[in-house]
Design an enzyme around this catalytic site. Structure first.
Site, PDB file in Angstrom:
ATOM      1  N   GLU A 124     -47.666 -22.000   7.283  1.00  0.00           N
ATOM      2  CA  GLU A 124     -48.698 -21.579   6.573  1.00  0.00           C
ATOM      3  C   GLU A 124     -49.364 -22.453   5.450  1.00  0.00           C
ATOM      4  OE1 GLU A 124     -45.971 -20.139   6.408  1.00  0.00           O
ATOM      5  OE2 GLU A 124     -45.955 -18.248   7.782  1.00  0.00           O
ATOM      6  N   ASN A 178     -34.902 -27.096   9.136  1.00  0.00           N
ATOM      7  CA  ASN A 178     -35.663 -26.517   9.988  1.00  0.00           C
ATOM      8  C   ASN A 178     -37.276 -26.536   9.519  1.00  0.00           C
ATOM      9  OD1 ASN A 178     -34.845 -24.463   8.292  1.00  0.00           O
ATOM     10  ND2 ASN A 178     -34.868 -23.105  10.168  1.00  0.00           N
ATOM     11  N   ALA A 179     -37.240 -26.223   8.092  1.00  0.00           N
ATOM     12  CA  ALA A 179     -38.460 -26.379   7.320  1.00  0.00           C
ATOM     13  C   ALA A 179     -38.937 -27.715   7.415  1.00  0.00           C
ATOM     14  CB  ALA A 179     -38.320 -25.632   5.978  1.00  0.00           C
ATOM     15  N   GLY A 180     -40.463 -27.499   7.362  1.00  0.00           N
ATOM     16  CA  GLY A 180     -40.935 -28.929   7.217  1.00  0.00           C
ATOM     17  C   GLY A 180     -42.487 -28.668   6.421  1.00  0.00           C
ATOM     18  N   HIS A 181     -42.434 -28.837   5.085  1.00  0.00           N
ATOM     19  CA  HIS A 181     -43.429 -28.617   4.164  1.00  0.00           C
ATOM     20  C   HIS A 181     -44.233 -29.771   3.570  1.00  0.00           C
ATOM     21  CE1 HIS A 181     -40.980 -24.605   2.835  1.00  0.00           C
ATOM     22  NE2 HIS A 181     -41.467 -24.872   4.188  1.00  0.00           N
ATOM     23  N   THR A 182     -45.459 -29.844   4.071  1.00  0.00           N
ATOM     24  CA  THR A 182     -46.376 -31.064   3.720  1.00  0.00           C
ATOM     25  C   THR A 182     -46.821 -30.996   2.345  1.00  0.00           C
ATOM     26  OG1 THR A 182     -46.249 -31.053   6.166  1.00  0.00           O
ATOM     27  CG2 THR A 182     -47.642 -32.740   4.842  1.00  0.00           C
ATOM     28  N   ARG A 213     -17.087 -16.167   8.491  1.00  0.00           N
ATOM     29  CA  ARG A 213     -16.435 -16.895   7.494  1.00  0.00           C
ATOM     30  C   ARG A 213     -15.524 -18.069   8.036  1.00  0.00           C
ATOM     31  NH1 ARG A 213     -15.153 -10.827   6.914  1.00  0.00           N
ATOM     32  NH2 ARG A 213     -15.816 -11.279   8.913  1.00  0.00           N
ATOM     33  N   THR A 247     -35.691 -17.194  13.446  1.00  0.00           N
ATOM     34  CA  THR A 247     -34.737 -18.203  12.580  1.00  0.00           C
ATOM     35  C   THR A 247     -33.530 -17.393  12.203  1.00  0.00           C
ATOM     36  OG1 THR A 247     -34.475 -20.192  11.274  1.00  0.00           O
ATOM     37  CG2 THR A 247     -35.683 -18.212  10.573  1.00  0.00           C
ATOM     38  N   GLY A 272     -42.498 -32.485  15.517  1.00  0.00           N
ATOM     39  CA  GLY A 272     -43.834 -32.972  16.094  1.00  0.00           C
ATOM     40  C   GLY A 272     -44.105 -32.303  17.409  1.00  0.00           C
ATOM     41  N   PRO A 296     -46.058 -29.681  19.644  1.00  0.00           N
ATOM     42  CA  PRO A 296     -47.636 -29.029  19.335  1.00  0.00           C
ATOM     43  C   PRO A 296     -47.286 -27.654  19.048  1.00  0.00           C
ATOM     44  CG  PRO A 296     -47.280 -29.561  21.836  1.00  0.00           C
ATOM     45  CD  PRO A 296     -45.927 -30.174  20.888  1.00  0.00           C
TER      46      PRO A 296
HETATM   47  P1  GDP Z   1     -45.355 -25.132   5.502  1.00  0.00           P
HETATM   48  O1  GDP Z   1     -44.342 -25.215   6.472  1.00  0.00           O
HETATM   49  O2  GDP Z   1     -45.733 -23.796   5.212  1.00  0.00           O
HETATM   50  O3  GDP Z   1     -45.377 -25.866   4.329  1.00  0.00           O
HETATM   51  O4  GDP Z   1     -46.508 -25.887   6.315  1.00  0.00           O
HETATM   52  P2  GDP Z   1     -46.704 -27.313   7.051  1.00  0.00           P
HETATM   53  O5  GDP Z   1     -46.780 -28.289   5.938  1.00  0.00           O
HETATM   54  O6  GDP Z   1     -45.700 -27.200   7.998  1.00  0.00           O
HETATM   55  O7  GDP Z   1     -48.126 -27.246   7.784  1.00  0.00           O
HETATM   56  C1  GDP Z   1     -49.158 -27.197   6.976  1.00  0.00           C
HETATM   57  C2  GDP Z   1     -50.387 -28.427   7.293  1.00  0.00           C
HETATM   58  O8  GDP Z   1     -51.493 -28.132   6.918  1.00  0.00           O
HETATM   59  C3  GDP Z   1     -49.845 -29.645   6.460  1.00  0.00           C
HETATM   60  O9  GDP Z   1     -49.935 -30.656   7.279  1.00  0.00           O
HETATM   61  C4  GDP Z   1     -50.747 -29.565   5.207  1.00  0.00           C
HETATM   62  O10 GDP Z   1     -51.041 -30.771   4.683  1.00  0.00           O
HETATM   63  C5  GDP Z   1     -51.840 -29.046   5.900  1.00  0.00           C
HETATM   64  N1  GDP Z   1     -52.766 -27.977   5.241  1.00  0.00           N
HETATM   65  C6  GDP Z   1     -52.473 -27.260   3.986  1.00  0.00           C
HETATM   66  N2  GDP Z   1     -53.424 -26.451   3.402  1.00  0.00           N
HETATM   67  C7  GDP Z   1     -54.569 -27.029   4.276  1.00  0.00           C
HETATM   68  C8  GDP Z   1     -55.941 -26.680   4.113  1.00  0.00           C
HETATM   69  O11 GDP Z   1     -56.314 -25.732   3.404  1.00  0.00           O
HETATM   70  N3  GDP Z   1     -56.518 -27.298   4.975  1.00  0.00           N
HETATM   71  C9  GDP Z   1     -56.269 -28.453   5.957  1.00  0.00           C
HETATM   72  N4  GDP Z   1     -57.188 -28.804   6.650  1.00  0.00           N
HETATM   73  N5  GDP Z   1     -54.934 -28.642   6.013  1.00  0.00           N
HETATM   74  C10 GDP Z   1     -53.901 -27.957   5.013  1.00  0.00           C
HETATM   75  P1  IMO Z   2     -41.560 -23.906   7.922  1.00  0.00           P
HETATM   76  O1  IMO Z   2     -40.851 -23.761   6.313  1.00  0.00           O
HETATM   77  C1  IMO Z   2     -42.242 -23.031  11.995  1.00  0.00           C
HETATM   78  C2  IMO Z   2     -38.779 -21.749  14.629  1.00  0.00           C
HETATM   79  C3  IMO Z   2     -38.530 -22.719  15.405  1.00  0.00           C
HETATM   80  C4  IMO Z   2     -38.024 -21.818  16.551  1.00  0.00           C
HETATM   81  C5  IMO Z   2     -37.382 -20.653  15.627  1.00  0.00           C
HETATM   82  C6  IMO Z   2     -35.784 -20.895  15.397  1.00  0.00           C
HETATM   83  O2  IMO Z   2     -42.096 -25.379   7.906  1.00  0.00           O
HETATM   84  O3  IMO Z   2     -42.668 -22.958   7.894  1.00  0.00           O
HETATM   85  P2  IMO Z   2     -34.236 -22.525  14.215  1.00  0.00           P
HETATM   86  O4  IMO Z   2     -34.213 -23.949  14.344  1.00  0.00           O
HETATM   87  O5  IMO Z   2     -34.969 -22.130  12.754  1.00  0.00           O
HETATM   88  O6  IMO Z   2     -33.077 -22.109  14.548  1.00  0.00           O
HETATM   89  O7  IMO Z   2     -35.593 -22.400  15.266  1.00  0.00           O
HETATM   90  O8  IMO Z   2     -37.959 -20.889  14.457  1.00  0.00           O
HETATM   91  N1  IMO Z   2     -39.218 -22.324  13.255  1.00  0.00           N
HETATM   92  C7  IMO Z   2     -40.182 -22.679  12.694  1.00  0.00           C
HETATM   93  N2  IMO Z   2     -41.356 -22.609  13.041  1.00  0.00           N
HETATM   94  N3  IMO Z   2     -42.163 -23.441  10.782  1.00  0.00           N
HETATM   95  C8  IMO Z   2     -40.898 -23.504  10.284  1.00  0.00           C
HETATM   96  O9  IMO Z   2     -40.547 -23.627   9.183  1.00  0.00           O
HETATM   97  C9  IMO Z   2     -39.778 -23.058  11.138  1.00  0.00           C
HETATM   98  N4  IMO Z   2     -38.531 -23.190  11.287  1.00  0.00           N
HETATM   99  C10 IMO Z   2     -37.869 -22.480  12.250  1.00  0.00           C
HETATM  100  O10 IMO Z   2     -39.511 -23.330  16.139  1.00  0.00           O
HETATM  101  O11 IMO Z   2     -38.861 -20.950  17.308  1.00  0.00           O
HETATM  102 MG    MG Z   3     -43.739 -26.321   8.017  1.00  0.00          MG
END
Ligand code: GDP
Ligand code: IMO
Ligand code: MG
Length: 433
Positions: A14, A38-42, A148, A244, A307, A309
């Site tokens: 989000e 598993n998280a990817g925060h950009t 455990r 998850t 990566g 979609p």
């Molecule tokens: P997270 O896992 O909740 O931290 O979100 P992600 O980083 O996986 O995915 C959000 C994507 O949207 C990232 O590439 C951010 O750089 C981008 N992003 C965040 N806020 C905005 C926004 O308001 N507008 C646009 N166009 N991109 C955004």
């Molecule tokens: P952030 O923090 C979106 C999804 C996977 C799969 C399910 C279970 O970036 O929002 P796992 O590897 O956790 O056992 O996979 O959860 N998933 C996510 N989808 N954003 C994530 O993290 C996710 N972490 C896990 O795609 O459907």
């Molecule tokens: Mg993410």
């Protein structure tokens, strides 16, 4: 003093990373409490983009503390890689600004192997539900924690205990690998070699991450809890089994970091202005075909971690309303509003129809969820570029009315609106710290 938890209120991605980075300005301590890589925060800061998986997103701000709580599962190699990658870009992650809980469980190589093996078909053994996991070993690591049999970060510091516990852990794994999955067995020596490597790099970071949290709370400092994933991926409250393996709602901060429940002053629920989901599982407002493709391209909806979609669809206020109930969301951070430019008319699911009745919260079982029909509220949308907006008054009427409808249908006030990926591309409506 304030503490704010930032949680995803959809299916992850989000924009939590961007918002945590932004709010860290006013925070003293940033705490991850669940999930793993598993998280990817950009995060986008000026010309620079950072993709963080394990290190809390607050780390970009000098002088702030960061904690990886006991509820996180840590792949030590990923952590080392992230520390090194940040160092190469001039960001120091040292034991002075990062503590990793000694009680956080270690993702071992056999966890990753098991995760990947389970997602493949097993010829002759019948169909199995493929979850579409990230393949990072998250589920198997949490399984070992619950049974455990897990190794914890603190075990890296104790060679004898590490060896004894690893020996027990691989007994069952190797039986599965040999007899069910046809994978090579794991040897104790290779795990001990890993322990040595991990010890050399990570020992000074490992400690009791509760103490710095409690100390910060006692001293009245500002604490930010960084959730990973989203409410609909919660192990209990999400679309099980397509979830998850951790508690992604705000209460996870209590178990996963040692935060007393009353210490959470505010809960900021992250809401992408539309909906995305990675992996399998029900998604009532999913849009297939050209509009879904346009959303994916406009929002660059490809996973930060794998990566893949992302599946795209209309905003689902039912999902957000449910997340608000679960996490006690006090305000919403709406992200990626700019992406909806030119994609109108837009729709918001304001309820679901099921068996002739109307639902405002998501049913708990996916069998029922699959039978729900979204009830949409139609919105005109907008065509203007909104990335320069810094106040609500700067927004065109179509964007304003979309936000008004979102707020009304989700039932929670707006705290901020994000109009671009960069730190500053934000309309701040609330003072968080
Ligand atoms: P997270 O896992 O909740 O931290 O979100 P992600 O980083 O996986 O995915 C959000 C994507 O949207 C990232 O590439 C951010 O750089 C981008 N992003 C965040 N806020 C905005 C926004 O308001 N507008 C646009 N166009 N991109 C955004
Ligand atoms: P952030 O923090 C979106 C999804 C996977 C799969 C399910 C279970 O970036 O929002 P796992 O590897 O956790 O056992 O996979 O959860 N998933 C996510 N989808 N954003 C994530 O993290 C996710 N972490 C896990 O795609 O459907
Ligand atoms: Mg993410």
């Amino acid at each position: 003093m304030t503490s704010v938890a930032v949680v995803g209120s959809q299916w992850g991605d989000e924009g939590k990373g961007k918002v945590v980075d932004l709010l860290t300005e006013g925070a003293d301590l940033v705490v991850r409490f669940q999930g793993g890589n598993n998280a990817g925060h950009t995060l986008v800061v000026g010309e620079e983009t950072y993709a963080l998986h394990l290190v809390p997103s607050g780390i970009l701000h000098p002088g702030k503390g960061a904690l990886i709580g006991n509820g996180v599962v840590v792949d030590p190699d990923v952590l080392i890689g992230e520390i090194d990658a940040l160092a190469a870009r001039g960001i120091a992650v040292t034991p002075a600004n990062l503590t990793v809980s000694s009680a956080a469980h270690v993702i071992m190589p056999y966890h990753r192997q098991l995760d990947v093996a389970r997602e493949r078909p097993l010829p002759g053994k019948g169909d199995r539900a493929v979850i579409g996991t990230t393949g990072r070993g998250i589920g198997p690591c949490y399984e070992d924690k619950a049974s455990r049999q897990g190794l914890r970060m603190g075990d890296i510091l104790l060679p004898d205990r590490f060896r004894a516990r690893a020996r027990t852990a691989i007994l069952e794994k190797n039986a599965l690998f040999a007899h069910l999955y046809g994978l090579p067995e794991t040897g104790l020596e290779e795990l001990e070699a890993l322990r040595l490597k991990w010890h050399a790099r990570l020992a000074p970071y490992i400690g009791d991450a509760r103490s710095p949290l409690w100390e910060a709370l006692r001293l009245g400092k500002n604490v930010l809890f960084e959730g990973a994933q989203g409410s609909q991926l919660d192990i209990d409250h999400g679309t099980y089994p397509y979830v998850t393996s951790s508690t992604t709602v705000s209460g996870g901060a209590c178990g996963g970091a040692g935060a007393p429940p009353k210490s959470l002053d505010k809960v900021l629920g992250l809401v992408k202005a539309y909906t995305t989901r990675v992996g399998e599982g029900p998604f009532p407002t999913e849009v297939l075909g050209p509009l879904g493709d346009r959303l994916r391209e406009a929002g660059r909806e490809y996973g930060t971690t794998t990566g893949r979609p992302r599946r795209c669809g209309h905003l689902d206020a039912v999902a957000v309303r449910t997340a608000a109930a679960l996490s006690g969301i006090t305000s919403l951070a709406v992200t990626k509003l700019d992406v909806l430019r030119g994609l109108g008319p837009l729709k918001i699911a304001r309820g679901y129809r099921l068996d002739g009745g109307e639902l405002l919260c998501m049913p708990l079982d996916i069998h029922d969820l699959a039978r729900c029909e979204p009830i949409y509220s139609d919105q005109p949308g907008f065509d203007e570029d909104i990335s320069e907006a810094r106040r609500l008054a700067d927004l065109p009427s179509g964007a304003r009315s979309y936000l008004d409808a979102l707020e009304e249908h989700c039932g929670v006030p707006l705290g901020l609106v994000s109009v671009g990926p960069e730190r500053g591309e934000t309309i701040l409506l609330e003072k968080f710290f």
